[in-house]
Design an enzyme around this catalytic site. Structure first.
Site, short mmCIF file in Angstrom:
data_model
loop_
_atom_site.label_atom_id
_atom_site.label_comp_id
_atom_site.label_asym_id
_atom_site.label_seq_id
_atom_site.Cartn_x
_atom_site.Cartn_y
_atom_site.Cartn_z
CB SER A 1 -5.19 12.53 -1.94
OG SER A 1 -5.52 13.29 -0.87
CG ASN B 1 -0.27 8.56 7.80
OD1 ASN B 1 -0.96 7.50 7.62
ND2 ASN B 1 1.12 8.42 8.00
CE LYS C 1 0.35 -3.45 3.14
NZ LYS C 1 -0.36 -2.52 4.43
CB THR D 1 -0.96 0.05 1.14
OG1 THR D 1 -0.26 -0.18 2.42
CG2 THR D 1 -2.03 -1.14 1.17
CD GLU E 1 2.41 5.35 6.42
OE1 GLU E 1 1.80 4.85 5.71
OE2 GLU E 1 2.20 6.09 7.50
CB THR F 1 3.27 -7.00 10.18
OG1 THR F 1 3.38 -5.84 9.63
CG2 THR F 1 3.40 -8.04 9.07
#
Length: 409
Positions: A409, A404, A182, A156, A280, A193
């Site tokens: 979007s 985040n 992932k 993702t 991230e 996870t």
């Protein structure tokens, strides 16, 4: 960019006898990306799974639990990215069941022999028609060597696919372990996870599979955090195809059981640490080691207090040796009888604090030198006993907020 993490080399990912993997572009959320993966298992494979402890768990988690508890002989797995099918109520359950029915129909299986997994945006209807339309292509693509394609197909917000392999000698026979995972955000696993799949061709007593999956999770994925959030979709699946030809492992504490666990844990830890390295917005990979506790549990408690602290994580991002933040986290971790005068704190080899205060030889420039590194070890000695444990985390940067904020979007 991820911290010292490269995409896996497909030639270094060993096929696991009894597993074929296919990937397709189904347009589940965005066009032109791999987003639908099937894993096809030979008859006789054994499965162990552990799932999120989040009470708002996703529809596929609920269906997987039902199918495994029913004792179905699992023959196929379907994974979609782009949509979590979480927070979708009865309709989400119906759509998850439809995905099982669709794959089962194409493979001439019963629906309960299929396990569904989803990851992506929460509270949006699963586009089941796109999954149904994409399944024939995924099945046609299925090959034993497609682990790298699958690692890419389940991503993702990951920037790098995550996969690893190992080999070991068990019962005089060479066995193979390969896995993919992932995850990059919403990571504070309370079992595993976001999604992880680890397979081996070793023969294992099927009754051991759930305990084995839990041990692997506890030794790897349950030692990481990026942002302290436990996902609605967390799942770790461990698959044994029994194709290696070894005498079945009947006890995890036997010599063969230990050799097999070591290979499995090596792959699981590589995957778990890859998630942190690809956190991230992460710029640093941080090992938090807590020693001298009365129990491993209280060591983890302290380690997670440090690893979850936004103040600690932002200080690491800024390369700021504001080490009082670490000591404060140790103090509020929840150990009521903790004696601060027995605590020692280290940044790598630099002795920062002792006996409840600044070490007399500590210099700010030494702390800053360590904080500027991309890989850092924080070591806390509690002075309470002989237990120890380790957690892996990352820093918290401006990019984490941006990623985040823009996710949907």
């Amino acid at each position: 960019m991820p911290v010292h993490l490269n995409a896996p080399d497909p030639t270094q990912l060993h096929p696991v006898a009894g597993v074929r993997i296919g990937v397709a572009e189904a347009g589940i959320r965005k066009a032109g990306r791999k987003d639908l993966t099937v894993m096809l298992l030979d008859e006789g494979a054994s499965i162990g799974g552990v799932f999120t402890q989040n009470r708002f768990c996703a529809a596929p988690v609920q269906i997987c639990r039902q199918h495994l508890q029913a004792g179905a002989a699992v023959r196929a797995i379907v994974v979609n990215t782009g949509n979590a099918n979480a927070g979708t109520g009865d309709d989400g359950l119906a759509r998850a069941r439809r995905s099982c029915q669709a794959l089962a129909g194409l493979l001439q299986l019963r629906p309960e022999q299929v396990l569904p997994f989803s990851t992506g945006v929460i509270m949006e209807p699963l586009p089941i028609e796109r999954i149904e339309a994409g399944l024939p292509a995924a099945i046609a693509d299925a090959r034993p060597a497609h682990w790298a394609r699958a690692a890419e197909g389940i991503m993702t917000t990951d920037t790098v696919p995550k996969a690893a392999s190992a080999r070991a000698r068990v019962g005089g026979v060479d066995i193979t372990v390969t896995g993919i995972a992932k995850g990059a955000g919403m990571i504070r696993p309370n079992m595993a996870t976001m999604l992880g799949f680890v397979a081996t061709d070793a023969a294992i007593d099927p009754a051991l599979m759930t305990a084995l999956a839990r041990e692997l999770a506890d030794g790897s994925f349950n030692r990481i955090t990026i942002d302290g959030d436990t996902s609605t979709n967390d799942a770790l699946l461990v698959i044994a195809t029994h194709r290696a030809g070894n005498a079945p492992v009947t006890a995890l504490d036997s010599a063969d059981g230990q050799a097999l666990k070591a290979a499995l844990l090596s792959v699981a830890r590589q995957l778990a640490q890859a998630i942190v390295r690809d956190g991230e917005g992460a710029t640093k990979f941080i090992t938090v080691r807590v020693e001298g506790g009365q129990t491993a549990g209280e060591c983890r408690q302290v380690a997670y207090a440090i690893a979850h602290s936004p103040l600690v994580k932002t200080a690491f991002f800024a390369s700021d040796p504001n080490l009082g933040r670490i000591l404060a986290a140790v103090g509020y971790a929840g150990i009521a009888d903790l004696d601060q005068t027995r605590i020692d704190l280290y940044l790598d080899e630099v002795h920062v604090a002792t006996r409840g205060g600044r070490h007399p030889d500590y210099r700010e420039e030494d702390g800053q030198r360590v904080m500027k590194q991309q890989e850092i070890t924080v070591r806390v000695v509690l002075g309470r006993g002989g237990a120890a444990d380790t957690v892996w985390t990352c820093d918290l940067s401006h990019d984490y907020v941006s990623i985040n904020a823009d996710y949907r979007s």
